[in-house]
Scaffold this active site. Sequence first.
Site, PDB file in Angstrom:
ATOM      1  N   ASP A 299       0.846  -1.197   0.000  1.00  0.00           N
ATOM      2  CA  ASP A 299       0.000   0.000   0.000  1.00  0.00           C
ATOM      3  C   ASP A 299       0.879   1.244   0.000  1.00  0.00           C
ATOM      4  OD1 ASP A 299      -2.352  -1.516   0.098  1.00  0.00           O
ATOM      5  OD2 ASP A 299      -2.301  -1.621   2.283  1.00  0.00           O
TER       6      ASP A 299
ATOM      7  N   LYS B 151       0.761  -8.422  -1.867  1.00  0.00           N
ATOM      8  CA  LYS B 151      -0.553  -8.072  -2.417  1.00  0.00           C
ATOM      9  C   LYS B 151      -0.423  -6.764  -3.199  1.00  0.00           C
ATOM     10  CE  LYS B 151      -4.221  -6.436   0.199  1.00  0.00           C
ATOM     11  NZ  LYS B 151      -5.012  -5.375  -0.443  1.00  0.00           N
TER      12      LYS B 151
ATOM     13  N   ASP C 178      -5.231  -7.850  -6.035  1.00  0.00           N
ATOM     14  CA  ASP C 178      -6.484  -7.544  -5.330  1.00  0.00           C
ATOM     15  C   ASP C 178      -7.261  -6.475  -6.105  1.00  0.00           C
ATOM     16  OD1 ASP C 178      -8.431  -7.488  -3.392  1.00  0.00           O
ATOM     17  OD2 ASP C 178      -7.254  -6.313  -1.961  1.00  0.00           O
ATOM     18  N   LEU C 179      -7.938  -6.900  -7.174  1.00  0.00           N
ATOM     19  CA  LEU C 179      -8.668  -5.938  -8.028  1.00  0.00           C
ATOM     20  C   LEU C 179     -10.162  -5.930  -7.742  1.00  0.00           C
ATOM     21  CD1 LEU C 179      -6.903  -6.414 -11.496  1.00  0.00           C
ATOM     22  CD2 LEU C 179      -6.334  -4.853  -9.628  1.00  0.00           C
ATOM     23  N   LYS C 180     -10.650  -6.872  -6.952  1.00  0.00           N
ATOM     24  CA  LYS C 180     -12.079  -6.915  -6.560  1.00  0.00           C
ATOM     25  C   LYS C 180     -12.979  -6.679  -7.769  1.00  0.00           C
ATOM     26  CE  LYS C 180     -11.332  -5.574  -1.721  1.00  0.00           C
ATOM     27  NZ  LYS C 180      -9.921  -5.178  -1.688  1.00  0.00           N
ATOM     28  N   LEU C 181     -12.887  -7.558  -8.756  1.00  0.00           N
ATOM     29  CA  LEU C 181     -13.647  -7.398 -10.003  1.00  0.00           C
ATOM     30  C   LEU C 181     -15.150  -7.533  -9.747  1.00  0.00           C
ATOM     31  CD1 LEU C 181     -11.397  -9.627 -12.313  1.00  0.00           C
ATOM     32  CD2 LEU C 181     -11.288  -7.142 -11.996  1.00  0.00           C
ATOM     33  N   HIS C 182     -15.915  -6.674 -10.394  1.00  0.00           N
ATOM     34  CA  HIS C 182     -17.387  -6.673 -10.219  1.00  0.00           C
ATOM     35  C   HIS C 182     -18.001  -6.045 -11.471  1.00  0.00           C
ATOM     36  CE1 HIS C 182     -20.946  -5.640  -7.294  1.00  0.00           C
ATOM     37  NE2 HIS C 182     -21.335  -6.267  -8.379  1.00  0.00           N
ATOM     38  N   ASP C 183     -18.577  -6.875 -12.337  1.00  0.00           N
ATOM     39  CA  ASP C 183     -19.174  -6.360 -13.581  1.00  0.00           C
ATOM     40  C   ASP C 183     -20.101  -7.453 -14.105  1.00  0.00           C
ATOM     41  OD1 ASP C 183     -19.570  -4.934 -16.077  1.00  0.00           O
ATOM     42  OD2 ASP C 183     -17.664  -3.929 -15.701  1.00  0.00           O
ATOM     43  N   ILE C 184     -20.587  -7.315 -15.337  1.00  0.00           N
ATOM     44  CA  ILE C 184     -21.440  -8.370 -15.876  1.00  0.00           C
ATOM     45  C   ILE C 184     -20.577  -9.620 -16.112  1.00  0.00           C
ATOM     46  CG2 ILE C 184     -23.118  -6.783 -16.890  1.00  0.00           C
ATOM     47  CD1 ILE C 184     -21.796  -7.324 -19.615  1.00  0.00           C
TER      48      ILE C 184
ATOM     49  N   ASN D 253     -19.838 -11.688 -18.512  1.00  0.00           N
ATOM     50  CA  ASN D 253     -18.931 -11.770 -19.665  1.00  0.00           C
ATOM     51  C   ASN D 253     -17.693 -10.891 -19.461  1.00  0.00           C
ATOM     52  OD1 ASN D 253     -18.366 -12.590 -22.478  1.00  0.00           O
ATOM     53  ND2 ASN D 253     -18.550 -10.385 -22.834  1.00  0.00           N
TER      54      ASN D 253
ATOM     55  N   THR E   8     -15.461  -4.864   4.900  1.00  0.00           N
ATOM     56  CA  THR E   8     -15.529  -4.602   6.349  1.00  0.00           C
ATOM     57  C   THR E   8     -15.787  -3.136   6.649  1.00  0.00           C
ATOM     58  OG1 THR E   8     -13.131  -4.607   6.305  1.00  0.00           O
ATOM     59  CG2 THR E   8     -14.192  -6.549   7.218  1.00  0.00           C
TER      60      THR E   8
ATOM     61  N   GLN F 239      -7.801  -0.217  11.848  1.00  0.00           N
ATOM     62  CA  GLN F 239      -8.463  -1.520  11.960  1.00  0.00           C
ATOM     63  C   GLN F 239      -9.163  -1.581  13.310  1.00  0.00           C
ATOM     64  OE1 GLN F 239      -8.772  -3.549   9.583  1.00  0.00           O
ATOM     65  NE2 GLN F 239      -6.956  -3.599   8.275  1.00  0.00           N
TER      66      GLN F 239
ATOM     67  N   ARG G 119       0.840  -2.356   7.818  1.00  0.00           N
ATOM     68  CA  ARG G 119       1.583  -1.324   8.535  1.00  0.00           C
ATOM     69  C   ARG G 119       2.430  -1.821   9.700  1.00  0.00           C
ATOM     70  NH1 ARG G 119      -3.707   2.209   8.639  1.00  0.00           N
ATOM     71  NH2 ARG G 119      -4.479   0.072   8.463  1.00  0.00           N
TER      72      ARG G 119
HETATM   73  O1  C5P Z   1      -1.877  -2.041   7.126  1.00  0.00           O
HETATM   74  P1  C5P Z   1      -2.936  -3.079   7.309  1.00  0.00           P
HETATM   75  O2  C5P Z   1      -2.416  -4.346   7.951  1.00  0.00           O
HETATM   76  O3  C5P Z   1      -4.157  -2.552   8.001  1.00  0.00           O
HETATM   77  O4  C5P Z   1      -3.345  -3.461   5.811  1.00  0.00           O
HETATM   78  C1  C5P Z   1      -4.398  -4.353   5.570  1.00  0.00           C
HETATM   79  C2  C5P Z   1      -4.614  -4.491   4.096  1.00  0.00           C
HETATM   80  O5  C5P Z   1      -5.733  -5.321   3.866  1.00  0.00           O
HETATM   81  C3  C5P Z   1      -4.896  -3.199   3.344  1.00  0.00           C
HETATM   82  O6  C5P Z   1      -4.394  -3.380   2.004  1.00  0.00           O
HETATM   83  C4  C5P Z   1      -6.393  -3.129   3.340  1.00  0.00           C
HETATM   84  O7  C5P Z   1      -6.899  -2.389   2.251  1.00  0.00           O
HETATM   85  C5  C5P Z   1      -6.747  -4.596   3.175  1.00  0.00           C
HETATM   86  N1  C5P Z   1      -8.067  -4.962   3.647  1.00  0.00           N
HETATM   87  C6  C5P Z   1      -8.500  -4.740   4.941  1.00  0.00           C
HETATM   88  N2  C5P Z   1      -9.737  -5.142   5.340  1.00  0.00           N
HETATM   89  C7  C5P Z   1     -10.531  -5.757   4.468  1.00  0.00           C
HETATM   90  C8  C5P Z   1     -10.120  -5.997   3.172  1.00  0.00           C
HETATM   91  C9  C5P Z   1      -8.866  -5.580   2.783  1.00  0.00           C
HETATM   92  O8  C5P Z   1      -7.757  -4.203   5.756  1.00  0.00           O
HETATM   93  N3  C5P Z   1     -11.695  -6.176   4.883  1.00  0.00           N
END
Ligand code: C5P
Length: 231
Positions: free
Chosen positions: A10, A32, A59-65, A67, A118, A188, A209
């Site tokens: 990140d 990631k 981690d692109l979290k794809l969401h579309d139709i 096809n 989340t 978090q 982090r």
């Molecule tokens: O720095 P940290 O450990 O909080 O990073 C967690 C990683 O996981 C980040 O890339 C964050 O976007 C991702 N993530 C998350 N919670 C989710 C899904 C993804 O923290 N539910």
Amino acid sequence: MPTELILPLDVPTREAARPLLKQLSGTVPWMKVGLQMFTAFGTDWVREVADHGYKVFLDLKLHDIPNTVAKTVESLAPLPINMLTIHTSGGHSMVSAACAAQRETRPDLLLLGVTVLTSINAEELHGVGCPESPAIQVARLARMGNNAGLLGFVCSPLEVGALRDELPGKVQLVTPGVRPIGADHGDQARVMTPADAARAGSTHIVVGRPITQAPDPLAAAQAIIAELATA
Ligand code: C5P
């Protein structure tokens, strides 16, 4: 198989990421790459990360139709990636088309389903038309996603136990929201330690982090891996 550590890259620039890639190579098995770096630096960056010896979670979290998502999975298949995310809320047809494209083009690639982000609480879920609690919706989407062919999910460590009860044992569960004891929680809110997440049934944990902002990122990563080995 011990629970594996995934580091999210990140950071805004390749210059900021490269020292981490060098330092952690051979210790951290997974990196990631998310939307931020993929959008800025594209497929060349994914190849550069993999060239350092890492398994890559895209981690692109794809969401579309259906096809479009299936064709996107096909387009990504030549890349050196080992995990790729899609949104299960795209529905059974979309998930099933994505899984079919993955099986056809990259049988070794693990497609992971994202259930409810989340960042979404009960109120926001109601706002998008879902009257259930996030926990019920997570379980429902995971069941549906698994029926449509998904063998892995991303979830909070606090949901791992419930999903383990819902899903077949071979399903992989990847959990962010993990903090070693004593580490700053950052933004978090609901976290578990690496060992507790592993004992609850996470097959992979995503920890950012506490490693990237540690005075010695290598030592921080080694301590987490050592903790996972005891779980
Ligand atoms: O720095 P940290 O450990 O909080 O990073 C967690 C990683 O996981 C980040 O890339 C964050 O976007 C991702 N993530 C998350 N919670 C989710 C899904 C993804 O923290 N539910």
